[in-house]
Scaffold this active site. Structure first.
Site, PDB file in Angstrom:
ATOM      1  N   HIS A  71     -24.448  47.656 -83.827  1.00 18.08           N
ATOM      2  CA  HIS A  71     -25.558  48.495 -83.349  1.00 18.08           C
ATOM      3  C   HIS A  71     -26.463  48.868 -84.511  1.00 18.08           C
ATOM      4  CE1 HIS A  71     -22.674  51.353 -85.008  1.00 18.08           C
ATOM      5  NE2 HIS A  71     -23.711  52.175 -85.193  1.00 18.08           N
ATOM      6  N   ASP A  73     -28.507  52.438 -85.778  1.00 13.54           N
ATOM      7  CA  ASP A  73     -28.503  53.873 -85.479  1.00 13.54           C
ATOM      8  C   ASP A  73     -29.881  54.282 -84.970  1.00 13.54           C
ATOM      9  OD1 ASP A  73     -25.919  53.933 -86.386  1.00 13.54           O
ATOM     10  OD2 ASP A  73     -26.402  54.843 -88.327  1.00 13.54           O
ATOM     11  N   HIS A 130     -25.046  47.225 -87.977  1.00 15.10           N
ATOM     12  CA  HIS A 130     -23.729  47.381 -88.599  1.00 15.10           C
ATOM     13  C   HIS A 130     -22.654  47.559 -87.536  1.00 15.10           C
ATOM     14  CE1 HIS A 130     -25.585  51.336 -88.144  1.00 15.10           C
ATOM     15  NE2 HIS A 130     -24.384  51.878 -88.097  1.00 15.10           N
ATOM     16  N   ARG A 140      -8.323  54.491 -90.096  1.00 16.17           N
ATOM     17  CA  ARG A 140      -9.496  54.664 -90.953  1.00 16.17           C
ATOM     18  C   ARG A 140     -10.200  55.949 -90.553  1.00 16.17           C
ATOM     19  NH1 ARG A 140     -15.013  53.592 -90.205  1.00 16.17           N
ATOM     20  NH2 ARG A 140     -16.094  52.941 -92.104  1.00 16.17           N
TER      21      ARG A 140
HETATM   22  O1  LIG Z   1     -17.518  55.013 -88.900  1.00 14.76           O
HETATM   23  C1  LIG Z   1     -18.374  54.408 -89.545  1.00 14.76           C
HETATM   24  O2  LIG Z   1     -18.208  54.068 -90.721  1.00 14.76           O
HETATM   25  C2  LIG Z   1     -19.696  54.037 -88.907  1.00 14.76           C
HETATM   26  C3  LIG Z   1     -20.018  54.824 -87.675  1.00 14.76           C
HETATM   27  C4  LIG Z   1     -21.345  54.420 -87.101  1.00 14.76           C
HETATM   28  O3  LIG Z   1     -21.886  53.385 -87.405  1.00 14.76           O
HETATM   29  C5  LIG Z   1     -22.052  55.309 -86.147  1.00 14.76           C
HETATM   30  O4  LIG Z   1     -21.503  56.323 -85.711  1.00 14.76           O
HETATM   31  O5  LIG Z   1     -23.208  55.026 -85.810  1.00 14.76           O
HETATM   32 FE   LIG Z   2     -23.911  53.422 -86.828  1.00 14.84          FE
END
Ligand SMILES: O=C(O)CCC(=O)C(=O)O
Ligand SMILES: [Fe+2]
Length: 194
Positions: A71, A73, A130, A140
């Site tokens: 996606h 952001d 990403h 994680r």
């Molecule tokens: O958890 C992560 O490292 C990325 C989370 C992410 O890309 C988001 O919440 O938009």
């Molecule tokens: Fe994100």
């Protein structure tokens, strides 16, 4: 966000214009302010409209699974902190997914530009695609801060490329698309010419 000894915030109209920078044709060096006025800049990056999320991705025994789908952001910018040794974050670069490994022995902050930075800069900047790869070895944790425009901020800077829209409109469109199709369409919805 306030920095150093300057206690003013981006929401303060006396704060200097939002220094969104533009790359030159050679891909660096030269920077160019977008020339946003203080009020416009404050509405595009309002500190009080940011929020922090903490994610926990459980360990996944199956190989090749994603913890979070690909996606971009919707934010202006996002700051991601991956726990040391965690890894898993991947960005699409040159058509390939690349691992963004946290630095060893250090707390690493990664700044991602979101769709609103893309719109505000009239596509001078792109919001990076990403995703998060699931780990077979360990759970994680990540901490993510997202900075957004004010809901009623009218994004006009990409004029010629995108029709003017408020951030609230963008957010609602994203939610409607996800509900209808399962995925986000994003800025494409606001393009003037297809
Ligand atoms: O958890 C992560 O490292 C990325 C989370 C992410 O890309 C988001 O919440 O938009
Ligand atoms: Fe994100």
């Amino acid at each position: 966000m306030a920095s150093g000894s300057d206690s003013r915030t981006a929401a303060d109209p006396s704060y200097p214009p939002f220094p969104l920078l533009e790359q030159d044709d050679e891909g660096g060096g030269h920077v160019h302010e977008l020339g946003l006025g203080a009020a416009q800049a404050a509405s595009y990056l309002a500190e009080r409209d940011g929020f922090l999320r903490v994610y926990r991705y459980p360990r996944c025994p199956e190989p090749g699974r994603l913890g979070m789908e690909a996606h971009t952001d919707s934010s202006v910018l996002s700051v991601i902190n991956q726990e040391e040794g965690a890894g898993g974050l991947q960005v699409l670069h040159g058509g390939a997914w690349r691992d963004v490994a946290p630095a060893a022995g250090a707390s690493t902050l990664l700044v991602n530009l979101g769709d609103m930075a893309r719109a505000i800069s009239g596509d001078a900047y792109r919001s990076v695609r990403h995703r998060v790869a699931a780990s077979q070895a360990a759970e994680r944790l990540s901490l993510c801060y997202f900075a957004f425009p004010r809901d009623d901020a009218v994004i006009t800077c990409g004029a010629g490329r995108y029709r003017p829209f408020t951030y609230a409109e963008f957010r609602e469109q994203v939610q409607a698309d996800i509900k209808a199709t399962g995925s986000k369409v994003g800025l494409e919805r606001f393009l003037l010419h297809h």
